[in-house]
Structure formats: structure tokens, C-alpha cells
Design a protein around this motif. Sequence first.
Motif, PDB file in Angstrom:
ATOM      1  N   CYS A 125     -13.900  32.778 -12.569  1.00  0.00           N
ATOM      2  CA  CYS A 125     -14.222  33.972 -11.778  1.00  0.00           C
ATOM      3  C   CYS A 125     -14.495  33.631 -10.319  1.00  0.00           C
ATOM      4  CB  CYS A 125     -15.434  34.691 -12.370  1.00  0.00           C
ATOM      5  SG  CYS A 125     -15.076  35.533 -13.922  1.00  0.00           S
ATOM      6  N   GLU A 126     -14.719  32.344 -10.022  1.00  0.00           N
ATOM      7  CA  GLU A 126     -15.031  31.938  -8.647  1.00  0.00           C
ATOM      8  C   GLU A 126     -13.965  32.396  -7.640  1.00  0.00           C
ATOM      9  OE1 GLU A 126     -17.801  30.552  -7.677  1.00  0.00           O
ATOM     10  OE2 GLU A 126     -18.646  29.432  -9.344  1.00  0.00           O
ATOM     11  N   PRO A 127     -12.668  32.165  -7.894  1.00  0.00           N
ATOM     12  CA  PRO A 127     -11.670  32.587  -6.898  1.00  0.00           C
ATOM     13  C   PRO A 127     -11.615  34.095  -6.684  1.00  0.00           C
ATOM     14  CG  PRO A 127     -10.708  31.015  -8.445  1.00  0.00           C
ATOM     15  CD  PRO A 127     -12.051  31.399  -8.984  1.00  0.00           C
ATOM     16  N   VAL A 128     -12.096  34.877  -7.663  1.00  0.00           N
ATOM     17  CA  VAL A 128     -12.088  36.343  -7.511  1.00  0.00           C
ATOM     18  C   VAL A 128     -12.959  36.744  -6.323  1.00  0.00           C
ATOM     19  CG1 VAL A 128     -12.703  38.509  -8.642  1.00  0.00           C
ATOM     20  CG2 VAL A 128     -11.612  36.689  -9.950  1.00  0.00           C
ATOM     21  N   LEU A 129     -14.038  35.998  -6.086  1.00  0.00           N
ATOM     22  CA  LEU A 129     -14.923  36.308  -4.957  1.00  0.00           C
ATOM     23  C   LEU A 129     -14.163  36.231  -3.636  1.00  0.00           C
ATOM     24  CD1 LEU A 129     -18.064  34.243  -6.050  1.00  0.00           C
ATOM     25  CD2 LEU A 129     -17.752  36.718  -6.222  1.00  0.00           C
ATOM     26  N   GLU A 130     -13.332  35.216  -3.475  1.00  0.00           N
ATOM     27  CA  GLU A 130     -12.568  35.071  -2.233  1.00  0.00           C
ATOM     28  C   GLU A 130     -11.524  36.171  -2.096  1.00  0.00           C
ATOM     29  OE1 GLU A 130     -13.529  32.146  -4.010  1.00  0.00           O
ATOM     30  OE2 GLU A 130     -15.075  32.243  -2.477  1.00  0.00           O
ATOM     31  N   CYS A 177     -20.820  36.707  -1.456  1.00  0.00           N
ATOM     32  CA  CYS A 177     -19.860  35.781  -2.066  1.00  0.00           C
ATOM     33  C   CYS A 177     -20.462  34.392  -2.228  1.00  0.00           C
ATOM     34  CB  CYS A 177     -18.587  35.702  -1.227  1.00  0.00           C
ATOM     35  SG  CYS A 177     -17.521  37.145  -1.394  1.00  0.00           S
ATOM     36  N   GLU A 178     -21.220  33.949  -1.215  1.00  0.00           N
ATOM     37  CA  GLU A 178     -21.845  32.629  -1.317  1.00  0.00           C
ATOM     38  C   GLU A 178     -22.887  32.606  -2.433  1.00  0.00           C
ATOM     39  OE1 GLU A 178     -22.639  28.618  -0.300  1.00  0.00           O
ATOM     40  OE2 GLU A 178     -20.930  29.944  -0.034  1.00  0.00           O
ATOM     41  N   VAL A 179     -23.705  33.638  -2.495  1.00  0.00           N
ATOM     42  CA  VAL A 179     -24.690  33.726  -3.580  1.00  0.00           C
ATOM     43  C   VAL A 179     -23.972  33.814  -4.923  1.00  0.00           C
ATOM     44  CG1 VAL A 179     -26.500  35.179  -4.583  1.00  0.00           C
ATOM     45  CG2 VAL A 179     -26.494  34.723  -2.130  1.00  0.00           C
ATOM     46  N   GLY A 180     -22.929  34.635  -4.990  1.00  0.00           N
ATOM     47  CA  GLY A 180     -22.164  34.771  -6.228  1.00  0.00           C
ATOM     48  C   GLY A 180     -21.536  33.458  -6.664  1.00  0.00           C
ATOM     49  N   PHE A 181     -21.056  32.664  -5.699  1.00  0.00           N
ATOM     50  CA  PHE A 181     -20.477  31.362  -6.023  1.00  0.00           C
ATOM     51  C   PHE A 181     -21.491  30.499  -6.767  1.00  0.00           C
ATOM     52  CE2 PHE A 181     -19.904  26.878  -4.981  1.00  0.00           C
ATOM     53  CZ  PHE A 181     -18.583  26.658  -5.304  1.00  0.00           C
ATOM     54  N   TRP A 182     -22.708  30.400  -6.220  1.00  0.00           N
ATOM     55  CA  TRP A 182     -23.722  29.531  -6.831  1.00  0.00           C
ATOM     56  C   TRP A 182     -24.236  30.108  -8.143  1.00  0.00           C
ATOM     57  CZ3 TRP A 182     -23.676  24.764  -5.447  1.00  0.00           C
ATOM     58  CH2 TRP A 182     -23.243  24.430  -4.157  1.00  0.00           C
ATOM     59  N   VAL A 183     -24.331  31.431  -8.230  1.00  0.00           N
ATOM     60  CA  VAL A 183     -24.777  32.042  -9.484  1.00  0.00           C
ATOM     61  C   VAL A 183     -23.746  31.801 -10.587  1.00  0.00           C
ATOM     62  CG1 VAL A 183     -25.217  34.258 -10.625  1.00  0.00           C
ATOM     63  CG2 VAL A 183     -26.281  33.768  -8.426  1.00  0.00           C
ATOM     64  N   LEU A 184     -22.468  32.047 -10.284  1.00  0.00           N
ATOM     65  CA  LEU A 184     -21.423  31.805 -11.288  1.00  0.00           C
ATOM     66  C   LEU A 184     -21.356  30.330 -11.674  1.00  0.00           C
ATOM     67  CD1 LEU A 184     -18.506  34.076 -10.034  1.00  0.00           C
ATOM     68  CD2 LEU A 184     -19.752  34.302 -12.180  1.00  0.00           C
ATOM     69  N   VAL A 233     -18.990  43.015   6.561  1.00  0.00           N
ATOM     70  CA  VAL A 233     -18.287  41.782   6.215  1.00  0.00           C
ATOM     71  C   VAL A 233     -19.273  40.623   6.072  1.00  0.00           C
ATOM     72  CG1 VAL A 233     -16.551  40.122   6.996  1.00  0.00           C
ATOM     73  CG2 VAL A 233     -16.139  42.556   7.261  1.00  0.00           C
ATOM     74  N   VAL A 234     -20.271  40.559   6.967  1.00  0.00           N
ATOM     75  CA  VAL A 234     -21.268  39.486   6.896  1.00  0.00           C
ATOM     76  C   VAL A 234     -22.048  39.573   5.590  1.00  0.00           C
ATOM     77  CG1 VAL A 234     -23.323  38.506   7.974  1.00  0.00           C
ATOM     78  CG2 VAL A 234     -21.445  39.315   9.400  1.00  0.00           C
ATOM     79  N   ALA A 235     -22.454  40.781   5.224  1.00  0.00           N
ATOM     80  CA  ALA A 235     -23.183  40.958   3.961  1.00  0.00           C
ATOM     81  C   ALA A 235     -22.326  40.531   2.783  1.00  0.00           C
ATOM     82  CB  ALA A 235     -23.611  42.417   3.809  1.00  0.00           C
ATOM     83  N   LEU A 236     -21.029  40.804   2.848  1.00  0.00           N
ATOM     84  CA  LEU A 236     -20.141  40.416   1.753  1.00  0.00           C
ATOM     85  C   LEU A 236     -19.966  38.898   1.699  1.00  0.00           C
ATOM     86  CD1 LEU A 236     -18.395  41.387  -0.562  1.00  0.00           C
ATOM     87  CD2 LEU A 236     -16.491  41.577   1.029  1.00  0.00           C
ATOM     88  N   ILE A 237     -19.907  38.242   2.858  1.00  0.00           N
ATOM     89  CA  ILE A 237     -19.821  36.783   2.878  1.00  0.00           C
ATOM     90  C   ILE A 237     -21.056  36.178   2.217  1.00  0.00           C
ATOM     91  CG2 ILE A 237     -19.811  34.733   4.369  1.00  0.00           C
ATOM     92  CD1 ILE A 237     -18.140  36.402   6.360  1.00  0.00           C
TER      93      ILE A 237
END
Length: 196
Positions: A39-44, A9-16, A2-6
Motif C-alpha cells: 500500500c506504500e506506493p498508493v500514497l505517492e 503521506c509521510e505519516v502514512g508511510f511510517w504507519v503502514l 498540498v503541504v498537509a497531504l505531504i
Amino acid sequence: MVVALIIACEVGFWVLLALGLGARYLLKWRRTSVVLLLCEPVLELVLFAVTAYDLRNGAEPGWEHGLAALYIGYTVAYGHYTIRWLDGHAAHRLAGGPPPRKPPRHGLPRAAHEGRMWLRTVVGGAVSSALLLAAVWYVGDEGDASALEATQGAVLKVVGIHGLIALTYLVWPKKAPAGSAPKGRGELGEQPRRCD
């Protein structure tokens, strides 16, 4: 996991976000930028689904599950605000748009701004608390939900502390320097602008 996914998600947020703003202002691909930013909300949603799956498969509820709820709550409350703020700066720097408005610095306008920011924290706290409560019910009596309940307490403390800080701007407003003209209202980057 879960930590790795968080973190992902944070990296994905800034990349997107970088790709979306780059497509909008550097390549002039407005539709592509909208798709990337949507696509940002898809990460959550992915983080929520994986956290629920992890708990369903018998994982002991821990701080990482609480952190996932906090991350989702924060993103719901502040994600759109952050995107708009950065969009205003990108429009100014990359497309010659007007400089984004800064938050008011003095008096009641500053207190109102801080109050609006606190309301965002209330929304984030409510979302996080609802997710944590759902996780506690989901685990039921079979598992130890003390870490999730402790995270709920931390959420209430953060909302309360932020509320007290925001209240200080109302009770003890900072006075404008003598001779300065009052500036217009508005939050950072909230001037009217099309985002499509």
C-alpha cells in the motif's frame, strides 16, 4: 492543501511500515504484511493525483508543488531501501534473525557503497525533475512556473553535491585500522532474505 497531504503521506508511510512489520514479525501474518507494505506506493499516487488536480484547478504553482515532486522522487529512490533496512532490523530484533550488515567503512567497498547511494539520489532527482518538467508544461504560459523551475535547479544542485561527496570516498579512501580483517560487501540490510 498540498503541504498537509505531504505530511499525511509521510505519516502514512511510517504507519503502514510499522503495521506491516508488526504483522509480519509479531503476529506472523506474512500475507497481511505484504498487503500493507504494498500500500506504500498508493500514497505517492494519491499525492501525485492531488497535486495535478490542484494545478489543473488554477492553483498558482508554488514551492509546495515542487516539494510534492521532491517527496515522490525521494520515495521512489529510497523508499524500498528504507523498507528493506528496517525489515532487516525488525527481523533481527523481533524474530531472532541475523543482525543486518552494516555498510563497509573503509577503502573501495565504502566508495562503492557511497556510489550506489548516489545513484539512488540520481534516480530520485530524475523522477523529481521529470515531474517538475511535466508540471511546468502543464501550467504553460498561463501561470508563473518560476517556483517549479527553481526547484529543478535545487534538484540538480543536490545531485551534484551528493556526487562530489561520494567521489571523495573514491579519491581519498579511508584506510582500515591496522590489524582489522576486511568485512564482506553489501549495503545495510541487504543480506539474502525472503520478504514474502
